[in-house]
Design a protein around this motif. Structure first.
Motif, PDB file in Angstrom:
ATOM      1  N   TYR A 175      46.826  73.275  -6.728  1.00  0.00           N
ATOM      2  CA  TYR A 175      47.932  74.260  -5.728  1.00  0.00           C
ATOM      3  C   TYR A 175      47.415  75.408  -5.631  1.00  0.00           C
ATOM      4  CZ  TYR A 175      51.954  76.592  -3.788  1.00  0.00           C
ATOM      5  OH  TYR A 175      53.134  77.174  -2.789  1.00  0.00           O
ATOM      6  N   GLN A 176      47.480  75.996  -6.679  1.00  0.00           N
ATOM      7  CA  GLN A 176      46.658  77.475  -7.098  1.00  0.00           C
ATOM      8  C   GLN A 176      45.376  77.473  -6.735  1.00  0.00           C
ATOM      9  OE1 GLN A 176      48.494  80.088  -7.987  1.00  0.00           O
ATOM     10  NE2 GLN A 176      50.152  78.838  -8.830  1.00  0.00           N
ATOM     11  N   ILE A 177      44.186  76.689  -6.963  1.00  0.00           N
ATOM     12  CA  ILE A 177      42.874  76.793  -6.409  1.00  0.00           C
ATOM     13  C   ILE A 177      43.427  76.493  -5.086  1.00  0.00           C
ATOM     14  CG2 ILE A 177      40.469  76.054  -5.945  1.00  0.00           C
ATOM     15  CD1 ILE A 177      41.303  75.012  -9.148  1.00  0.00           C
ATOM     16  N   SER A 178      44.255  76.320  -4.447  1.00  0.00           N
ATOM     17  CA  SER A 178      43.527  75.683  -2.390  1.00  0.00           C
ATOM     18  C   SER A 178      44.433  76.834  -2.351  1.00  0.00           C
ATOM     19  CB  SER A 178      44.966  74.768  -2.294  1.00  0.00           C
ATOM     20  OG  SER A 178      46.097  74.516  -2.804  1.00  0.00           O
ATOM     21  N   ARG A 179      45.118  77.846  -2.988  1.00  0.00           N
ATOM     22  CA  ARG A 179      45.818  78.539  -2.412  1.00  0.00           C
ATOM     23  C   ARG A 179      44.785  79.836  -2.434  1.00  0.00           C
ATOM     24  NH1 ARG A 179      51.676  80.377  -4.437  1.00  0.00           N
ATOM     25  NH2 ARG A 179      50.320  82.232  -2.880  1.00  0.00           N
ATOM     26  N   LYS A 180      44.803  80.142  -3.463  1.00  0.00           N
ATOM     27  CA  LYS A 180      43.098  81.124  -3.686  1.00  0.00           C
ATOM     28  C   LYS A 180      42.073  80.794  -2.508  1.00  0.00           C
ATOM     29  CE  LYS A 180      39.522  82.736  -6.597  1.00  0.00           C
ATOM     30  NZ  LYS A 180      39.369  82.325  -8.182  1.00  0.00           N
ATOM     31  N   HIS A 181      41.589  79.115  -2.508  1.00  0.00           N
ATOM     32  CA  HIS A 181      40.600  79.558  -1.187  1.00  0.00           C
ATOM     33  C   HIS A 181      41.260  79.618   0.439  1.00  0.00           C
ATOM     34  CE1 HIS A 181      37.112  79.261  -3.741  1.00  0.00           C
ATOM     35  NE2 HIS A 181      38.324  78.487  -4.930  1.00  0.00           N
ATOM     36  N   GLY A 182      42.240  79.618   0.301  1.00  0.00           N
ATOM     37  CA  GLY A 182      43.099  79.512   1.956  1.00  0.00           C
ATOM     38  C   GLY A 182      42.659  77.986   2.608  1.00  0.00           C
ATOM     39  N   VAL A 183      42.356  76.927   1.634  1.00  0.00           N
ATOM     40  CA  VAL A 183      42.360  76.042   2.312  1.00  0.00           C
ATOM     41  C   VAL A 183      43.673  75.113   2.194  1.00  0.00           C
ATOM     42  CG1 VAL A 183      41.329  72.768   2.262  1.00  0.00           C
ATOM     43  CG2 VAL A 183      40.371  75.258   1.672  1.00  0.00           C
TER      44      VAL A 183
END
Length: 336
Positions: free
Chosen positions: A298-306
């Motif tokens: 969840y945090q990684i997807s938010r960071k990359h805007g996916v």
């Protein structure tokens, strides 16, 4: 490779997957396995009775190949050329906290972990590489589709060994090949590792859907949409030309999403039926890696805007306590 040269291999972890990996490696006459088992009583039981009392207890431990079973992690690491890490991601930092870069120097590390290091939001290979000053080229991952329970039954299984260094992949694949396991070398280290993590979250989603009463038709569409979601995120995080129909990606997703042995699907099914996270974890008595992975992804997807509707939906159910029925009604409306 010399037929007489022993390959000194440390296996860290004592759960079902670690036990299955010990079994596979024990089929190779070149293997000399040093097994780290955290609990001293469990280690003593394995040495005395030649089976793991807590996991895959029908698997016989072969003393001519498993030359050491110890609760001292540094003792196990010392002679090893290869180190296989099979500890749940949530506990990796604690388990390895007593070791230093010197303990890991010149070793080749193979991760069998399907999770993200909590709070750091790093892959296990990335964290170990940075923590212990190891070259990324000396890291590899083990991917399925493969369940520990079927290894115990010696059912035909397939593994992918992925590394940035193809020679590492080939060498460890040779160690893993046996009568009931075909291991294939591969070069997409981070793609395979990310997908192995994400498929556990998707499997929780499939279990939740089943627990809510959705049928096979819905789950087939859910998995198809999830594969596109996985591709979008991995392409954003680590862009590379890859076909997600490869066994290491799609095959691993399918077996985890549908198998009766999938602990992540089982965990999700309990959540869908109304269990709280804590009660489901207590009843299972095993770690569902997807629970911890959901927060990291969840945090990684938010960071990359996916945008990842399915995986983010699982996160909201598990961590924000949004009712599963409400989340899946929204997912149902958006599936294509």
């Amino acid at each position: 490779m010399s037929t007489t040269q022993k390959q000194e291999i440390a296996v860290l972890g004592s759960g079902s997957w670690a036990t299955a990996l010990v079994k596979i490696l024990s089929e190779n006459e070149q293997a000399a396995i040093h097994w780290w088992v955290r609990n001293p009583e469990t280690a003593e039981h394995i040495r005395t009775y030649r089976h793991n009392p807590g996991y895959l207890s029908d698997v016989e431990i072969r003393p001519e190949r498993v030359v050491q079973v110890s609760s001292s992690i540094r003792e196990v690491l010392a002679p090893a050329r290869w180190v296989v890490v099979a500890i749940p991601a949530a506990f990796v930092k604690e388990a390895l906290s007593s070791t230093t870069a010197d303990d890991w120097s010149s070793k080749k590390v193979v991760s069998g972990v399907k999770g993200v290091i909590p709070e750091d939001y790093l892959l296990v290979t990335q964290w170990i590489s940075r923590q212990f000053e190891l070259a990324e080229e000396n890291m590899a991952v083990i991917a399925g589709p493969c369940h520990a329970e079927e290894i115990a039954l010696e059912r035909q299984s397939y593994l992918t060994i992925a590394s940035l260094n193809f020679a590492i992949s080939e060498a460890f694949a040779r160690l893993m090949n046996c009568r009931y396991v075909k291991a294939t070398p591969f070069d997409d280290l981070y793609g395979v590792e990310y997908c192995a993590i994400m498929k556990n979250i998707i499997a929780i989603g499939c279990g939740i859907a089943h627990g809510l009463g959705f049928g096979d038709n819905f789950q087939a569409v859910l998995v198809a949409n999830a594969l596109r979601e996985m591709k979008a995120l991995i392409d954003a995080v680590y862009p590379l030309h890859r076909e997600l129909t490869h066994t290491a990606y799609l095959g691993d997703l399918l077996v985890t999403a549908y198998s009766q042995f999938s602990r992540n699907r089982t965990f999700g099914n309990m959540i869908g039926r109304g269990y709280s996270v804590k009660s489901a974890q207590m009843e299972m008595k095993m770690v569902a890696e997807g629970y911890y992975a959901a927060k990291g992804i969840y945090q990684i997807s938010r960071k990359h805007g996916v945008v990842c509707p399915i995986m983010n939906g699982v996160y909201r159910i598990l961590y924000e306590e949004v009712p599963a029925k409400k989340v899946f009604e929204k997912i149902r409306a958006e599936l294509q």
